[in-house]
Design an enzyme around this catalytic site. Sequence first.
Site, PDB file in Angstrom:
ATOM      1  N   ALA A  60      11.063  -0.345  23.674  1.00  0.00           N
ATOM      2  CA  ALA A  60      12.002   0.752  23.903  1.00  0.00           C
ATOM      3  C   ALA A  60      12.910   0.379  25.069  1.00  0.00           C
ATOM      4  CB  ALA A  60      11.219   2.013  24.235  1.00  0.00           C
TER       5      ALA A  60
ATOM      6  N   GLY B 194       7.578  -1.156  21.765  1.00  0.00           N
ATOM      7  CA  GLY B 194       8.222  -0.607  20.579  1.00  0.00           C
ATOM      8  C   GLY B 194       8.619  -1.700  19.590  1.00  0.00           C
TER       9      GLY B 194
ATOM     10  N   GLU C  86       2.976  -1.469  27.401  1.00  0.00           N
ATOM     11  CA  GLU C  86       3.384  -0.169  27.963  1.00  0.00           C
ATOM     12  C   GLU C  86       2.546   0.250  29.156  1.00  0.00           C
ATOM     13  OE1 GLU C  86       3.181  -0.894  24.764  1.00  0.00           O
ATOM     14  OE2 GLU C  86       4.749   0.125  23.597  1.00  0.00           O
TER      15      GLU C  86
ATOM     16  N   GLU D 151       5.712  -2.262  17.639  1.00  0.00           N
ATOM     17  CA  GLU D 151       5.502  -1.053  16.831  1.00  0.00           C
ATOM     18  C   GLU D 151       6.429  -1.029  15.620  1.00  0.00           C
ATOM     19  OE1 GLU D 151       5.785   1.402  20.397  1.00  0.00           O
ATOM     20  OE2 GLU D 151       3.889   2.341  19.822  1.00  0.00           O
TER      21      GLU D 151
HETATM   22  N1  3HC Z   1      14.369  -1.946  28.402  1.00  0.00           N
HETATM   23  C1  3HC Z   1      15.481  -2.102  29.147  1.00  0.00           C
HETATM   24  N2  3HC Z   1      15.796  -3.250  29.777  1.00  0.00           N
HETATM   25  C2  3HC Z   1      14.937  -4.274  29.625  1.00  0.00           C
HETATM   26  C3  3HC Z   1      13.760  -4.187  28.876  1.00  0.00           C
HETATM   27  C4  3HC Z   1      13.484  -2.948  28.229  1.00  0.00           C
HETATM   28  N3  3HC Z   1      12.405  -2.779  27.473  1.00  0.00           N
HETATM   29  N4  3HC Z   1      13.111  -5.367  28.937  1.00  0.00           N
HETATM   30  C5  3HC Z   1      13.869  -6.179  29.697  1.00  0.00           C
HETATM   31  N5  3HC Z   1      14.963  -5.528  30.123  1.00  0.00           N
HETATM   32  C6  3HC Z   1      16.065  -6.054  30.924  1.00  0.00           C
HETATM   33  C7  3HC Z   1      15.608  -6.492  32.301  1.00  0.00           C
HETATM   34  O1  3HC Z   1      15.619  -5.420  33.198  1.00  0.00           O
HETATM   35  C8  3HC Z   1      16.628  -7.542  32.634  1.00  0.00           C
HETATM   36  O2  3HC Z   1      17.787  -6.857  33.031  1.00  0.00           O
HETATM   37  P1  3HC Z   1      18.760  -7.476  34.160  1.00  0.00           P
HETATM   38  O3  3HC Z   1      19.207  -8.796  33.608  1.00  0.00           O
HETATM   39  O4  3HC Z   1      19.815  -6.457  34.313  1.00  0.00           O
HETATM   40  O5  3HC Z   1      17.877  -7.637  35.366  1.00  0.00           O
HETATM   41  C9  3HC Z   1      16.915  -8.204  31.294  1.00  0.00           C
HETATM   42  O6  3HC Z   1      16.488  -7.261  30.308  1.00  0.00           O
HETATM   43  C10 3HC Z   1      16.170  -9.502  31.066  1.00  0.00           C
HETATM   44  O7  3HC Z   1      14.795  -9.287  31.317  1.00  0.00           O
HETATM   45  P2  3HC Z   1      13.921 -10.337  32.101  1.00  0.00           P
HETATM   46  O8  3HC Z   1      14.620 -10.776  33.328  1.00  0.00           O
HETATM   47  O9  3HC Z   1      12.566  -9.764  32.236  1.00  0.00           O
HETATM   48  O10 3HC Z   1      13.922 -11.565  31.067  1.00  0.00           O
HETATM   49  P3  3HC Z   1      12.774 -12.576  30.724  1.00  0.00           P
HETATM   50  O11 3HC Z   1      13.340 -13.497  29.734  1.00  0.00           O
HETATM   51  O12 3HC Z   1      12.142 -13.111  31.955  1.00  0.00           O
HETATM   52  O13 3HC Z   1      11.619 -11.698  30.000  1.00  0.00           O
HETATM   53  C11 3HC Z   1      10.728 -10.069  28.478  1.00  0.00           C
HETATM   54  C12 3HC Z   1      11.863 -11.074  28.783  1.00  0.00           C
HETATM   55  C13 3HC Z   1       9.404 -10.829  28.305  1.00  0.00           C
HETATM   56  C14 3HC Z   1      11.073  -9.365  27.223  1.00  0.00           C
HETATM   57  C15 3HC Z   1      10.596  -9.081  29.661  1.00  0.00           C
HETATM   58  O14 3HC Z   1      11.865  -8.558  29.970  1.00  0.00           O
HETATM   59  C16 3HC Z   1       9.685  -7.913  29.421  1.00  0.00           C
HETATM   60  O15 3HC Z   1       8.469  -8.051  29.523  1.00  0.00           O
HETATM   61  N6  3HC Z   1      10.270  -6.743  29.120  1.00  0.00           N
HETATM   62  C17 3HC Z   1       9.562  -5.492  29.062  1.00  0.00           C
HETATM   63  C18 3HC Z   1       8.691  -5.378  27.849  1.00  0.00           C
HETATM   64  C19 3HC Z   1       8.065  -4.013  27.818  1.00  0.00           C
HETATM   65  O16 3HC Z   1       7.484  -3.532  28.769  1.00  0.00           O
HETATM   66  N7  3HC Z   1       8.163  -3.364  26.654  1.00  0.00           N
HETATM   67  C20 3HC Z   1       7.636  -2.050  26.487  1.00  0.00           C
HETATM   68  C21 3HC Z   1       8.717  -1.062  26.727  1.00  0.00           C
HETATM   69  S1  3HC Z   1       8.138   0.589  26.654  1.00  0.00           S
HETATM   70  C22 3HC Z   1       8.023   0.901  24.998  1.00  0.00           C
HETATM   71  O17 3HC Z   1       8.325   0.071  24.186  1.00  0.00           O
HETATM   72  C23 3HC Z   1       7.554   2.277  24.658  1.00  0.00           C
HETATM   73  C24 3HC Z   1       7.280   2.425  23.220  1.00  0.00           C
HETATM   74  O18 3HC Z   1       5.905   2.269  22.987  1.00  0.00           O
HETATM   75  C25 3HC Z   1       7.694   3.788  22.706  1.00  0.00           C
END
Ligand code: 3HC
Length: 713
Positions: free
Chosen positions: A69, A108, A131, A111
């Site tokens: 998400a 997500g 998450e 998912e």
């Molecule tokens: N939402 C919004 N922005 C996100 C994001 C997300 N889910 N994931 C990454 N970003 C942004 C980062 O903030 C960063 O932004 P910036 O360049 O402005 O600083 C940019 O994307 C690049 O991210 P990284 O610097 O972390 O890039 P990497 O290549 O090192 O890593 C990644 C990529 C492994 C995908 C890492 O970003 C990550 O782990 N992201 C989060 C994954 C996550 O937690 N997903 C769950 C989200 S909650 C959800 O899905 C709820 C659902 O169940 C309903």
Amino acid sequence: MSSSFKSSGQVSYELRGDVAVMTVSNAPVNALSLAIRQDLVACIKQFEEDDVAKAAVIVGAGKVFIAGADIREFKRPATEPHLPDVIDGIEACSKPVIAAIHGVALGGGLEVALGCHFRVGVKGAKVGLPEVHLGIIPGAGGTQRLPRLAGYEKALEMIPSGVPIGADAAKAAGILDDVSDEADAVAAGLVFARSVIDNGTPLRRCSELVAPAVDAQVFADAKAAVAKRARGQKSPVVCVEAIEVASQTSFADGMAKEREMFMELKNSAQHRALAHAFFADRALGKLPEIEGIAPRALKSIGVIGGGTMGAGIATGALMNGLAVTLIERDDEALGRAKATIAKNVGGAVKKGKLSAEQEQRIFAEALSLSTDYASLSEVDLVVEAVFEDIDVKKQVFEKLDEVCKEGAVLATNTSYLDVNAIAAVTKRPQDVIGLHFFSPAHIMKLLEVVVADKTAPDVIVTGFQLGKIMRKVAVRAGVCDGFIGNRILATYRAAADAIVVDGSTPFEVDEVMLEFGFPMGPYAVADLAGLDIGWATRKRKAPTRDPRERYFTFADRMCEQGWFGQKTSKGYYVYEEGARKGTPNPAVLDILTEERKEKQINAQNLSKEQILDRYMAAMVNEAAKVVEEGIALRPLDVDMTLIYGYGFPRWRGGPMQYADEIGLEKILSNIKAYAQEDAYFWQPAKLLEELVASGRTFADLNAESGNNSAAKK
Ligand code: 3HC
Ligand code: NAI
């Protein structure tokens, strides 16, 4: 679900023969923003209506499938179409939909893939539900579909830990139907789709699967284990509860329950704190002063001093592929340093962090030991870690100035000393910087990159680069006594000492901070670090102490008895031989009673809440001064320093985020109330007063800095 959305083009729909390829493109990580969700709905509708398309493949553009998400949207009210409904729509499709995964499918993203009828991954792909690290649970069916597909045990392993697994492990767990040899996800998806069409493979919907039953005790055990590790963080436990729901109810009821649990956590302070930490992590290295500047070459480093810190820094560098030349005063000290490094590296091999071959290469090729400074003539960067004595450090830097090549970065690991004064003894102050590691240096994550007045921008970048190579979290700090972390520590420790002298016990303070979420209380930490260190510092600073400062003697009296903490088996706690956890030392209370009597202090019995309020007010006030003076560029830099170097619970987001949650007005009014008792110590930070006056928060300051992506719309 409404299906009247018109595609904005962020998910493209393209026919490849009789297969529709839907490509999600929302750089950089294809987060499932509102536009993507709308587009997915529109594309699925188009697919259903498309007589040519017999199957569909969902892929991600760029380097990942979908990272989840869009976390930035969580601050705003949820907008339709909600992700669970989008995914239900995919699953309900009457023709096969295949997720073709490359890079990562997280949260997500996974998912969405679980809503597809089939999943194929390319080599190197990873899937996970992280998450929990954001203080929430999967909220789009992850807790209900994953156990049905992969079993409760696998779900209990993956969801509360949030740790992703690789493609092969995902296939073994039944999460992926295949790991493809194709070079890219589109090709992998098309091959898989062809076989599904040609074989008429029946659709497989996770929601309709039944996982093998498990004993309810499995969930009780998992909850107990997870709660112990979580130490106050709620989401890991709720993850277990949500998976348990899957074992108890229908899919539809489970989805409703998951949504309820998800929404409650999404609106919690813990989620706000962890989302703040997520974005703060990524903002740390984004500094206007170094934007677009490349680091200097960094292949080999020198380390001066092979004691506690030098040996740890050398270990960390060697383990991460750098060549290290370590300088000590004599061969005996070199031998000791080598033995420490060997023990550290051996420990890493035992833990599986390093291979035996890497260990062998370190000692055969990468590590050189010398007593001759001339051996440093070719290294790219030097970290000085000799005694904390300005004269000794100045002598070392004079020598470095003589022997190091032009352009070499000259760094000091000093904890408190003036980096400008050290730089001034060289003819190249632009190359001098502070690189403040934390003990044990090969393990602790934090690195303060201390920028002195004349430090060149590419030297700062090189400091950050060293942090990256050594897998540290690097924070920019300015020069002052103690930089960001130790300076704030000194203040909240002083507040704790006042709390103790005024009537509480060190054990109560430790208990309050443990309950708050720190792994150890300040007095247990002092025992671990050695009480003699603080004693020496107090003696050194005695001549310059401000007469208005309240001075407490109990710690000195303890040291006079030879109680230096763990290393002497006695300090605030008494330690059985070999034990790292002690029991309260009752004699400390007698010493405190004596001090109170001498100072005619009527012991006041503070409640746990009052202890916490004072401790945190001291921390936040000093932190605000650190930001106000530019020692920390932004509040988020303080937060990450305290989290990575001082055990501040991440799920509280750091002291500044905590202060925002509590309310700055309340913190300021507490400080003003405490100032009635001790006006010298409790001088409110101007920045705190300004923020309260203008109705702003530390989060506003982070956003105003423009480098925090959480603030981006
Ligand atoms: N939402 C919004 N922005 C996100 C994001 C997300 N889910 N994931 C990454 N970003 C942004 C980062 O903030 C960063 O932004 P910036 O360049 O402005 O600083 C940019 O994307 C690049 O991210 P990284 O610097 O972390 O890039 P990497 O290549 O090192 O890593 C990644 C990529 C492994 C995908 C890492 O970003 C990550 O782990 N992201 C989060 C994954 C996550 O937690 N997903 C769950 C989200 S909650 C959800 O899905 C709820 C659902 O169940 C309903
Ligand atoms: P230490 O006393 O364990 O080690 C210092 C080493 O430097 C000794 O082995 C000594 O032989 C060597 N040394 C002294 N003068 C030298 C010289 N001229 N040339 C070569 N070697 C020399 O001290 P420690 O704890 O490792 O501290 C080193 C520095 O790191 C200090 O500035 C300290 O403030 C800082 N620091 C210490 C931390 C800690 O937790 N111990 C944490 C962060 C920084």
